[in-house]
Design a protein around this motif. Structure first.
Motif, PDB file in Angstrom:
ATOM      1  N   THR A 181       0.821  -1.210   0.000  1.00  0.00           N
ATOM      2  CA  THR A 181       0.000   0.000   0.000  1.00  0.00           C
ATOM      3  C   THR A 181       0.855   1.260   0.000  1.00  0.00           C
ATOM      4  O   THR A 181       0.621   2.195  -0.774  1.00  0.00           O
ATOM      5  N   LEU A 182       1.862   1.292   0.856  1.00  0.00           N
ATOM      6  CA  LEU A 182       2.644   2.512   1.046  1.00  0.00           C
ATOM      7  C   LEU A 182       3.477   2.864  -0.183  1.00  0.00           C
ATOM      8  O   LEU A 182       3.606   4.041  -0.537  1.00  0.00           O
ATOM      9  N   LEU A 183       4.037   1.868  -0.834  1.00  0.00           N
ATOM     10  CA  LEU A 183       4.829   2.157  -2.034  1.00  0.00           C
ATOM     11  C   LEU A 183       3.956   2.698  -3.160  1.00  0.00           C
ATOM     12  O   LEU A 183       4.364   3.584  -3.906  1.00  0.00           O
ATOM     13  N   ASP A 184       2.744   2.190  -3.270  1.00  0.00           N
ATOM     14  CA  ASP A 184       1.815   2.695  -4.285  1.00  0.00           C
ATOM     15  C   ASP A 184       1.457   4.156  -4.039  1.00  0.00           C
ATOM     16  O   ASP A 184       1.125   4.885  -4.987  1.00  0.00           O
ATOM     17  N   ALA A 228      10.584  -3.772  -7.242  1.00  0.00           N
ATOM     18  CA  ALA A 228      11.981  -3.397  -7.030  1.00  0.00           C
ATOM     19  C   ALA A 228      12.276  -1.982  -7.484  1.00  0.00           C
ATOM     20  O   ALA A 228      13.321  -1.424  -7.133  1.00  0.00           O
ATOM     21  N   ASP A 229      11.366  -1.388  -8.269  1.00  0.00           N
ATOM     22  CA  ASP A 229      11.636  -0.065  -8.830  1.00  0.00           C
ATOM     23  C   ASP A 229      11.038   1.060  -7.999  1.00  0.00           C
ATOM     24  O   ASP A 229      10.919   2.191  -8.471  1.00  0.00           O
ATOM     25  N   ARG A 230      10.664   0.771  -6.771  1.00  0.00           N
ATOM     26  CA  ARG A 230      10.121   1.791  -5.877  1.00  0.00           C
ATOM     27  C   ARG A 230      11.144   2.090  -4.774  1.00  0.00           C
ATOM     28  O   ARG A 230      12.002   1.263  -4.464  1.00  0.00           O
ATOM     29  N   PRO A 231      11.052   3.263  -4.134  1.00  0.00           N
ATOM     30  CA  PRO A 231      12.039   3.638  -3.101  1.00  0.00           C
ATOM     31  C   PRO A 231      11.821   2.855  -1.814  1.00  0.00           C
ATOM     32  O   PRO A 231      10.990   3.205  -0.983  1.00  0.00           O
TER      33      PRO A 231
END
Length: 254
Positions: free
Chosen positions: A89-92, A116-119
């Motif tokens: 949820t948080l990465l989105d 893998a492409d999110r911070p």
């Protein structure tokens, strides 16, 4: 079940080795029908695990106003992240996500589960190693949100008290702390390697009473934080036990 391994009211320790073994065995299971069963259990009822995951995220996201915050630039530490449920949820929503768990197997599952492409960073470490592991990973900046989701129940009393203090060392200002634990409704209940038919494993945990959690958190954080919300997390239709319940606390410091 050996009733000597089921202890009501008393303050006794559990084996960390047994807890670690339990989660490593779970992380190696390939027969679970829902990924959420790895950490929410309900092996024989995967639909219940998914319903609980969904209801928790909807309820707590609303209380924390996560979607209103424009998460970009805000840092979240998820202690006991498991497979990275909250990271989904948080990465989105644009938050920078650091998940930490004591189980290498669960962290491996989280690596596969989260994009893998999110911070984000995923760390293996015990709660007792929190500040050390964060420093090793270069995470020296304070966090805007701290999630502790079903971890205190696996800490013996001395380490639980230390954990409450260690959380303060990584809080930003402002900061919001979300705690969710399985708790004893009336009194503390400790399980020491009690066999679970549903999970087909021996299980150990300390279900501290709700009042005990409230009092200890107030003592540790009350001078700096305000208790914004607390309560039973799930609707009665998703509850399964009478002696214990999933309970949450939300603390905030401006």
């Amino acid at each position: 079940m050996n009733e000597a391994n089921r202890i009501e009211g008393e303050h006794v320790d559990i084996s960390y080795e047994a807890v670690q073994s339990f989660f490593e065995q779970r992380s190696e299971k390939d027969s679970l029908q829902s990924k959420y069963s790895y950490v929410l259990f309900q092996d024989d009822n995967p639909q219940l695990a998914e319903q609980r995951d969904r209801q928790e995220k909807e309820k707590i996201s609303a209380l924390l106003r996560l979607s209103e915050n424009d998460g970009k630039g805000l840092r979240v530490l998820d202690i006991g992240c498991g497979i990275g449920r909250w990271g989904e949820t948080l990465l989105d929503q644009g938050y920078y996500y650091v998940g930490m768990d004591a189980s290498p197997g669960l962290i491996a599952l989280a690596e596969k589960n989260l994009p893998a492409d999110r911070p984000r960073k995923l760390l293996v470490g015990l709660f007792q190693e929190l500040t050390e592991k964060l420093a090793e990973a270069g995470e020296t900046e304070p966090f805007d949100y701290i999630f502790v989701n079903g971890v205190f129940m696996y800490l013996n009393d001395a380490d639980y008290q230390r954990a409450l203090c260690d959380i303060l060392k990584v809080c930003g200002k402002p900061c919001t702390i979300y705690i969710k634990e399985s708790a004893g409704v009336e009194e503390r209940l400790t399980l020491r390697e009690v066999y679970s038919n549903g999970m087909r494993q021996n299980y150990s945990a300390i279900y501290r009473a709700i009042k005990e959690y409230r009092d200890s958190q107030t003592e540790a954080w009350g001078a700096r934080f305000a208790l914004l919300s607390e309560g039973v997390l799930f609707d009665q239709s998703l509850a399964k036990h009478k002696e214990t319940t999933d309970y949450y606390f939300i603390w905030h410091m401006d």
